[in-house]
Design a protein around this motif. Structure first.
Motif, mmCIF file in Angstrom:
data_model
loop_
_atom_site.group_PDB
_atom_site.id
_atom_site.type_symbol
_atom_site.label_atom_id
_atom_site.label_comp_id
_atom_site.label_asym_id
_atom_site.label_seq_id
_atom_site.Cartn_x
_atom_site.Cartn_y
_atom_site.Cartn_z
ATOM 1 N N LEU A 84 0.817 -1.211 0.000
ATOM 2 C CA LEU A 84 0.000 0.000 0.000
ATOM 3 C C LEU A 84 0.851 1.262 0.000
ATOM 4 O O LEU A 84 1.931 1.301 0.590
ATOM 5 C CB LEU A 84 -0.924 -0.003 1.212
ATOM 6 C CG LEU A 84 -2.106 -0.968 1.121
ATOM 7 C CD1 LEU A 84 -2.719 -1.183 2.500
ATOM 8 C CD2 LEU A 84 -3.149 -0.437 0.148
ATOM 9 N N ASP A 88 -3.104 5.515 -1.997
ATOM 10 C CA ASP A 88 -4.212 4.566 -1.978
ATOM 11 C C ASP A 88 -5.289 4.956 -0.976
ATOM 12 O O ASP A 88 -6.352 4.330 -0.940
ATOM 13 C CB ASP A 88 -3.710 3.163 -1.647
ATOM 14 C CG ASP A 88 -2.799 2.585 -2.713
ATOM 15 O OD1 ASP A 88 -3.070 2.812 -3.911
ATOM 16 O OD2 ASP A 88 -1.821 1.901 -2.351
ATOM 17 N N VAL A 118 -3.863 5.065 4.524
ATOM 18 C CA VAL A 118 -2.492 4.578 4.457
ATOM 19 C C VAL A 118 -1.560 5.706 4.886
ATOM 20 O O VAL A 118 -1.570 6.784 4.288
ATOM 21 C CB VAL A 118 -2.122 4.096 3.049
ATOM 22 C CG1 VAL A 118 -0.698 3.544 3.042
ATOM 23 C CG2 VAL A 118 -3.115 3.043 2.571
#
Length: 120
Positions: A84, A88, A118
């Protein structure tokens, strides 16, 4: 009508992983499915799709990191997200359209969304 409900969102550090799940009902065998996301303050964008014929497609920025899949009866749609990145971050929504070959932002049915954050 098709009913969809997402789950599995949460927080992760950059380089981490999350798996999103979408429970589906009211669909047909020919229904097209997909995952979309809406970054904070930005428009919705498509990231992963399963066309009505089974073809799988991804947004370029998630290729090699995200995997879309579903069970045989198409009652569960999954999005496995690996490696990630901060970009994102956003609200993730699953969508379906029983009358389209390929899903777009104009899909007929949508879930309510699940938040993914994230951190770098």
């Amino acid at each position: 009508q098709v009913h969809l409900m997402e789950s599995g969102g949460g927080s992760a550090q950059a380089g981490g992983s999350l798996t999103l799940s979408c429970a589906v009902s009211g669909h047909t065998r020919s229904t097209a499915f997909g995952w979309f996301r809406r970054p904070p303050g930005k428009d919705r964008e498509g990231i992963a799709f399963i066309d009505s014929d089974g073809t799988i497609r991804y947004k370029d920025s998630v290729k090699g990191r995200f995997t879309i899949s579903q069970d045989d009866e198409k009652k569960t749609l999954l999005l496995q997200m690996n490696d990630l990145k901060s970009e994102d971050t956003g609200t993730y929504l699953c969508a379906a359209d029983p009358w389209a070959n390929r899903l777009t932002v104009g899909a007929s049915y949508w879930g309510q969304g699940t938040q993914v954050t994230v951190s770098s």
